[in-house]
Design an enzyme around this catalytic site. Structure first.
Site, short mmCIF file in Angstrom:
data_model
loop_
_atom_site.label_atom_id
_atom_site.label_comp_id
_atom_site.label_asym_id
_atom_site.label_seq_id
_atom_site.Cartn_x
_atom_site.Cartn_y
_atom_site.Cartn_z
N SER A 124 0.83 -1.20 0.00
CA SER A 124 0.00 0.00 0.00
C SER A 124 0.86 1.25 0.00
CB SER A 124 -0.87 -0.02 1.26
OG SER A 124 -1.41 1.25 1.47
N TYR A 148 -1.82 -1.02 10.50
CA TYR A 148 -2.10 -1.58 9.17
C TYR A 148 -0.90 -1.40 8.25
CZ TYR A 148 -3.57 -1.49 4.31
OH TYR A 148 -3.62 -1.69 2.96
N LYS A 152 2.12 -4.09 6.34
CA LYS A 152 2.56 -4.10 4.93
C LYS A 152 4.08 -3.93 4.84
CE LYS A 152 -1.49 -4.60 3.04
NZ LYS A 152 -1.83 -5.83 2.34
#
Ligand code: UFG
Length: 332
Positions: A124, A148, A152
């Site tokens: 992302s 989050y 990643k």
């Protein structure tokens, strides 16, 4: 070629499966349906007029993942399955680390066991944090600002280590910018649960009468009109990006990182205005305070994806806002 798509029933996964099937790849999906519905599988079959295999289950279920590789002869994996709501990740970090990282480790372990060493990983743009300048290039410094994006970033690191340990791996890491829109059949699209987190889901919620009004988070940013700026990309373009990445990892081993965006910068107000104009609908909104943790502006330098993947987004803002609304009208 047979491709395993993890999270294949989700927003990006379902569109990617359509692209793959339309280009004569065989598709196997594993999805735990935590944020998607099983009828998406039939919808993909209807759209493409092709068959596919679906396994309902969690990637952390090692026996199941092993069974899939034993039965299916998988050539490559597109790994999309992940929890992805930033605000939820701040409240439930352990859930995010467990879900996103554990599942990836299980997948990589089983891939290694079956000597399947071709992987596309969905990362992302949020891992760039607050970028030092714009547009963002792949070699900019990386900086997670919430659990989050940490997941990643960790996984990108794991994949680098994996490749360093065994140069036969072919890994393409795709750093998504902001996907919106839907398939032109309007059978598949984004289905946010409860109160949506991202801008377009919120706008279509207001447009379809599900939500009262949109809060525009901050009008005092140092941007063209004071509201946050992002690089929105049509989800079908993003799906095509996966196809290009499959073609590349098929030819050569290595690990590389690609921004998948359009390179265009749109503010929140520009998105609202385009949505209203194209769809002939009014979006009620108010200006509110900045959302904690939000980044002022980010958009991609897409040169690397263009040069190495031969990928370039083709769909413009009009198509994106129209397709987002058309899907929502038919499915809300
Ligand atoms: N925004 C509003 N009101 C809302 C929702 C969003 O004004 O109700 C604004 C935000 O402040 C921001 C812009 O709209 O300026 C876009 O916000 P989104 O939440 O749609 O997207 P973000 O860029 O903040 O983050 C999203 C995903 C991340 C992902 C990232 C990059 O939430 O998971 O895009 O792909 F990593």
């Amino acid at each position: 070629m047979k491709i395993l798509v993890t999270g294949g029933c989700g927003f990006i996964g379902s569109h990617t499966c359509c692209e793959l099937l339309e280009h004569n790849y065989e598709v196997v999906i594993i999805d735990n349906l935590s944020h998607s519905q099983e009828d998406v599988v039939d919808k993909i079959k209807t759209i493409t007029n092709k068959n596919l295999k679906f396994y309902k289950g969690d990637l952390r279920d090692k026996e199941l993942v092993d069974k899939i590789f034993r039965q299916e002869n998988i050539d490559a994996v597109i790994h999309l399955a992940s929890l992805k709501v930033v605000s939820e990740s701040v409240k439930k970090p352990i859930l995010y680390y467990q879900n996103n990282i554990e599942s990836t480790l299980t997948l990589l372990e089983i891939m290694t066991k079956y000597k399947c060493k071709k992987l596309i990983f969905s990362s992302s743009a949020t891992i760039y944090g607050n970028p030092e300048k714009l547009p963002i290039k792949e070699n900019f410094s990386l900086h997670a600002t919430n659990p989050y994006s940490s997941t990643k970033l960790y996984i990108e690191g794991i994949l680098k280590d994996l490749y360093n340990s065994d140069n036969e791996w072919a890994i393409a890491v795709l750093r998504f910018f902001n996907p919106i829109g839907s398939h032109k059949s309007y059978l598949i699209g984004e289905n946010p649960q409860d109160i949506p987190d991202n801008l377009m889901s919120y706008i279509v919620g207001v447009a379809t009468g599900k939500l009262d009004l949109l809060n525009v988070f901050g009008d005092d940013y140092n941007t063209k009109d004071g509201t946050g700026v992002r690089d929105y990309i049509h989800v079908v373009d993003l799906a095509v990006g996966h196809l290009k990445a499959i073609e590349l990892i098929n030819q050569t081993s290595g690990i590389d990182f690609y921004n998948l965006g359009t390179g265009n910068e749109y503010s929140v107000l520009e998105i609202i205005n385009a949505f209203e104009k194209v769809n002939n609908v009014k979006i009620k909104y108010i200006m509110t305070a900045r959302r904690p943790g939000d980044i002022e502006a980010f958009y991609a330098d897409c040169t690397h994806a263009k040069e190495k993947l031969n990928f370039e987004a083709t769909k413009g803002l009009e198509e994106m806002v129209r397709d987002s609304y058309e899907y929502a009208k038919r499915n809300s």
